[in-house]
Design a protein around this motif. Structure first.
Motif, PDB file in Angstrom:
ATOM      1  N   THR A  33      21.991   6.369  66.415  1.00  0.00           N
ATOM      2  CA  THR A  33      20.574   6.459  66.077  1.00  0.00           C
ATOM      3  C   THR A  33      20.240   5.593  64.868  1.00  0.00           C
ATOM      4  O   THR A  33      19.232   4.876  64.851  1.00  0.00           O
ATOM      5  CB  THR A  33      20.187   7.926  65.793  1.00  0.00           C
ATOM      6  N   ALA A  34      21.090   5.636  63.848  1.00  0.00           N
ATOM      7  CA  ALA A  34      20.810   4.908  62.607  1.00  0.00           C
ATOM      8  C   ALA A  34      20.777   3.395  62.807  1.00  0.00           C
ATOM      9  O   ALA A  34      20.013   2.694  62.133  1.00  0.00           O
ATOM     10  CB  ALA A  34      21.853   5.272  61.548  1.00  0.00           C
ATOM     11  N   VAL A  35      21.600   2.867  63.717  1.00  0.00           N
ATOM     12  CA  VAL A  35      21.656   1.412  63.873  1.00  0.00           C
ATOM     13  C   VAL A  35      20.764   0.888  64.990  1.00  0.00           C
ATOM     14  O   VAL A  35      20.408  -0.301  64.993  1.00  0.00           O
ATOM     15  CB  VAL A  35      23.109   0.925  64.106  1.00  0.00           C
ATOM     16  N   GLY A 197      13.573   8.910  58.200  1.00  0.00           N
ATOM     17  CA  GLY A 197      14.098   9.720  57.097  1.00  0.00           C
ATOM     18  C   GLY A 197      15.128  10.728  57.585  1.00  0.00           C
ATOM     19  O   GLY A 197      16.157  10.949  56.937  1.00  0.00           O
ATOM     20  N   ILE A 198      14.848  11.342  58.742  1.00  0.00           N
ATOM     21  CA  ILE A 198      15.828  12.252  59.344  1.00  0.00           C
ATOM     22  C   ILE A 198      17.087  11.485  59.749  1.00  0.00           C
ATOM     23  O   ILE A 198      18.219  11.938  59.522  1.00  0.00           O
ATOM     24  CB  ILE A 198      15.214  12.955  60.572  1.00  0.00           C
ATOM     25  N   THR A 199      16.883  10.300  60.311  1.00  0.00           N
ATOM     26  CA  THR A 199      18.010   9.496  60.799  1.00  0.00           C
ATOM     27  C   THR A 199      19.015   9.196  59.695  1.00  0.00           C
ATOM     28  O   THR A 199      20.228   9.287  59.906  1.00  0.00           O
ATOM     29  CB  THR A 199      17.478   8.173  61.386  1.00  0.00           C
ATOM     30  N   ILE A 200      18.532   8.801  58.520  1.00  0.00           N
ATOM     31  CA  ILE A 200      19.461   8.453  57.436  1.00  0.00           C
ATOM     32  C   ILE A 200      19.526   9.560  56.384  1.00  0.00           C
ATOM     33  O   ILE A 200      19.921   9.320  55.239  1.00  0.00           O
ATOM     34  CB  ILE A 200      19.110   7.105  56.785  1.00  0.00           C
ATOM     35  N   GLY A 201      19.148  10.777  56.779  1.00  0.00           N
ATOM     36  CA  GLY A 201      19.195  11.901  55.856  1.00  0.00           C
ATOM     37  C   GLY A 201      20.524  12.078  55.152  1.00  0.00           C
ATOM     38  O   GLY A 201      20.567  12.225  53.915  1.00  0.00           O
ATOM     39  N   THR A 206      23.679  11.811  50.101  1.00  0.00           N
ATOM     40  CA  THR A 206      24.871  11.303  49.396  1.00  0.00           C
ATOM     41  C   THR A 206      24.482  10.436  48.205  1.00  0.00           C
ATOM     42  O   THR A 206      25.087  10.528  47.128  1.00  0.00           O
ATOM     43  CB  THR A 206      25.756  10.498  50.360  1.00  0.00           C
ATOM     44  N   LEU A 207      23.467   9.588  48.368  1.00  0.00           N
ATOM     45  CA  LEU A 207      23.013   8.731  47.266  1.00  0.00           C
ATOM     46  C   LEU A 207      22.479   9.560  46.103  1.00  0.00           C
ATOM     47  O   LEU A 207      22.724   9.247  44.934  1.00  0.00           O
ATOM     48  CB  LEU A 207      21.946   7.763  47.759  1.00  0.00           C
ATOM     49  N   PHE A 208      21.741  10.634  46.400  1.00  0.00           N
ATOM     50  CA  PHE A 208      21.246  11.497  45.339  1.00  0.00           C
ATOM     51  C   PHE A 208      22.402  12.224  44.644  1.00  0.00           C
ATOM     52  O   PHE A 208      22.366  12.431  43.428  1.00  0.00           O
ATOM     53  CB  PHE A 208      20.243  12.515  45.907  1.00  0.00           C
ATOM     54  N   GLU A 209      23.412  12.596  45.405  1.00  0.00           N
ATOM     55  CA  GLU A 209      24.576  13.263  44.801  1.00  0.00           C
ATOM     56  C   GLU A 209      25.299  12.346  43.832  1.00  0.00           C
ATOM     57  O   GLU A 209      25.862  12.801  42.831  1.00  0.00           O
ATOM     58  CB  GLU A 209      25.530  13.732  45.895  1.00  0.00           C
ATOM     59  N   LEU A 210      25.274  11.058  44.107  1.00  0.00           N
ATOM     60  CA  LEU A 210      25.929  10.103  43.209  1.00  0.00           C
ATOM     61  C   LEU A 210      25.234  10.028  41.848  1.00  0.00           C
ATOM     62  O   LEU A 210      25.827   9.567  40.861  1.00  0.00           O
ATOM     63  CB  LEU A 210      25.956   8.709  43.848  1.00  0.00           C
ATOM     64  N   LEU A 211      23.966  10.447  41.792  1.00  0.00           N
ATOM     65  CA  LEU A 211      23.239  10.463  40.523  1.00  0.00           C
ATOM     66  C   LEU A 211      23.605  11.683  39.679  1.00  0.00           C
ATOM     67  O   LEU A 211      23.240  11.754  38.503  1.00  0.00           O
ATOM     68  CB  LEU A 211      21.727  10.458  40.791  1.00  0.00           C
ATOM     69  N   GLY A 420      14.407  13.222  54.003  1.00  0.00           N
ATOM     70  CA  GLY A 420      15.811  12.833  54.123  1.00  0.00           C
ATOM     71  C   GLY A 420      16.759  13.791  53.428  1.00  0.00           C
ATOM     72  O   GLY A 420      17.828  14.118  53.952  1.00  0.00           O
ATOM     73  N   LEU A 421      16.361  14.251  52.231  1.00  0.00           N
ATOM     74  CA  LEU A 421      17.203  15.208  51.505  1.00  0.00           C
ATOM     75  C   LEU A 421      17.367  16.503  52.294  1.00  0.00           C
ATOM     76  O   LEU A 421      18.478  17.028  52.433  1.00  0.00           O
ATOM     77  CB  LEU A 421      16.585  15.513  50.135  1.00  0.00           C
ATOM     78  N   VAL A 422      16.256  17.021  52.794  1.00  0.00           N
ATOM     79  CA  VAL A 422      16.317  18.265  53.567  1.00  0.00           C
ATOM     80  C   VAL A 422      17.092  18.059  54.859  1.00  0.00           C
ATOM     81  O   VAL A 422      17.951  18.871  55.233  1.00  0.00           O
ATOM     82  CB  VAL A 422      14.889  18.789  53.862  1.00  0.00           C
ATOM     83  N   ALA A 423      16.804  16.945  55.558  1.00  0.00           N
ATOM     84  CA  ALA A 423      17.498  16.673  56.819  1.00  0.00           C
ATOM     85  C   ALA A 423      18.992  16.460  56.595  1.00  0.00           C
ATOM     86  O   ALA A 423      19.823  16.913  57.395  1.00  0.00           O
ATOM     87  CB  ALA A 423      16.887  15.445  57.491  1.00  0.00           C
ATOM     88  N   GLY A 424      19.337  15.764  55.511  1.00  0.00           N
ATOM     89  CA  GLY A 424      20.753  15.549  55.198  1.00  0.00           C
ATOM     90  C   GLY A 424      21.464  16.844  54.898  1.00  0.00           C
ATOM     91  O   GLY A 424      22.606  17.062  55.328  1.00  0.00           O
ATOM     92  N   PHE A 425      20.798  17.731  54.157  1.00  0.00           N
ATOM     93  CA  PHE A 425      21.377  19.036  53.862  1.00  0.00           C
ATOM     94  C   PHE A 425      21.549  19.856  55.137  1.00  0.00           C
ATOM     95  O   PHE A 425      22.583  20.508  55.349  1.00  0.00           O
ATOM     96  CB  PHE A 425      20.492  19.777  52.863  1.00  0.00           C
TER      97      PHE A 425
END
Length: 454
Positions: A33-35, A197-201, A206-211, A420-425
């Protein structure tokens, strides 16, 4: 009747999609989906002929499914989500020194899946056409029911079920916020950027976690990864899938592809695991068992992706399969070019669909199958050495932010990051993409029904 100019565009689109996704498919860990979804969306928004876009998509998805099994065979790393069920069997063959055989079996199974799925999908789509109006009258209820069905089929079913209403409220709440502040006209649903946003959630999370300093310090550190590619025997002459597969493998691949096409509304990953293991369950020899399993699984993944795209697109014009809601979504809904009331289903004739599918499939098979069976080792070496996975993710992340700005300005970039944050979680909790995408479609109806009950 198609003119020569359109046919030439279709051929160029098929070749371009084949070459691009032959390389992307080999890159480890690329989500289908992402690509596929962002690139297809961009092509739709550029205003290309619908038949050209469909040709590109069919060639791309077939090439991607043909090649994402290569890193599984040579390194035990799935090239995509759909290749993950084959890892165990591919590792067995690798331990027996048969990685080259593994590649040829999987690629040949993929070709069989394509050959079976195309006519079955076209036939089944035509059978469903007379019932399209009745089905479309219950679109919202079907999408909501699909979210519940996919949630019940997932491993963490209760979390998935519990997430449906809150996620719908979040999506529709952001839309009402945009209407309230005048970012978009009232009644206009921001959809594309929410979908991406859901696709790359998981990437956004992960990017926010790196902060987070503590989180970053707790992460494991690794040296450069060493991947040993064993030198294999090169394939002589033109590869022929009907000779590479044994009679049993050919029969089981055909059978799995047929049933995979009929079960297009179900999760491709779930069906691949279920039917793939089922057809090889009685085989005792580990090598024969693994070759039978991976050839059948690869046939099944290709068939499920093709049928999951074509049947809803031709028969209904609404995305009623995990594939249609995921990678193929832009073919159904890409405002302002395509909407659920005006998309390829309404614009293309049955003959157009056949031409697009046949050209895309033939070009992808002829080019990609030959390349991967003959030069799999060389291609893998190049991709693993020179194409970082992170670079591709960065490219798609940048594209999502651009489309978010085009959809609703700067405020929508924040909205997409929130989605994206919610979808990733949710994804990390085990709530698959299918549930989230179904909720995205059904959100207006779900919230309206809730409001009516209060």
């Amino acid at each position: 009747m198609l003119d020569a100019g359109v046919i030439m565009q279709m051929l160029l689109a098929a070749v371009g999609g084949t070459l691009i996704y032959t390389l992307i498919g080999i890159a480890p860990g690329t989500d289908e989906t992402a690509v596929l979804a962002p690139v297809t969306l961009v092509l739709v928004l550029t205003g290309l002929e619908p038949i050209v876009i469909l040709t590109f998509f069919m060639a791309a998805i077939i090439a991607k499914k043909l090649t994402d099994s290569i890193p599984v065979a040579v390194a035990g790393v799935p090239g995509g989500v759909m290749a993950a069920p084959m890892v165990e069997h591919a590792i067995v063959l690798k331990k027996h020194g048969k990685s080259d055989l593994s590649i040829r079996k999987m690629a040949s199974g993929s070709v069989i899946g394509t050959i079976v799925a195309v006519p079955v999908s076209l036939l089944l789509a035509n059978i469903l056409v007379p019932y399209a109006d009745q089905i479309q009258g219950y679109t919202n209820q079907i999408l909501f029911g699909g979210a519940i069905l996919l949630a019940l089929m997932s491993k963490n079913r209760w979390i998935a079920l519990a997430s449906i209403v809150p996620f719908a409220i979040l999506i529709q709440g952001l839309r009402h916020l945009y209407w309230g502040v005048g970012v978009v006209p009232e009644g206009t649903n921001v959809f594309i950027s929410f979908f991406l946003g859901i696709t790359i959630g998981p990437v956004i999370l992960t990017l926010f976690e790196l902060l987070n300093k503590d989180k970053r310090k707790a992460m494991n550190r690794y040296d450069n990864k060493t991947i040993a590619l064993r030198t294999e025997h090169s394939q002589k002459g033109l590869p022929n899938p009907f000779k590479i597969l044994t009679q049993q493998e050919l029969s089981m691949s055909t059978l799995a592809s047929f049933f995979g096409s009929l079960l297009f509304v179900l999760s491709p990953v779930g069906i691949t695991i279920l039917l793939g293991e089922l057809v090889s369950a009685r085989v005792k020899d580990p090598v024969k068992k693994s070759t039978l399993a991976i050839s059948s699984m690869d046939a099944l993944t290709n068939a499920s992706y093709i049928s999951g795209t074509l049947i809803p697109l031709i028969a209904l014009g609404i995305p009623l399969s995990p594939v249609a809601i995921g990678p193929a979504n832009a073919l159904f809904n890409a405002p302002p070019v395509f909407t659920l009331e005006h998309n390829m289903h309404h614009l293309l004739s049955k003959t157009d669909f056949i031409w697009a599918v046949v050209i895309g499939a033939v070009v992808a098979i002829v080019i990609t199958y030959f390349i991967i069976v003959k030069y799999a080792q060389q291609i893998c070496r190049f991709v693993f050495k020179w194409i970082p996975h992170e670079a591709m993710l960065g490219l798609f992340f940048g594209l999502v932010l651009l489309l978010a700005h085009m959809d609703g300005g700067l405020i929508n970039i924040g909205g997409v990051l929130l989605i994206g944050l919610v979808a990733g979680f949710m994804h990390r909790l085990g709530i698959n993409y299918g549930v989230q995408f179904m909720v995205l479609y059904a959100a207006p109806w779900i919230v309206t029904q809730l409001a009516g009950l209060s």
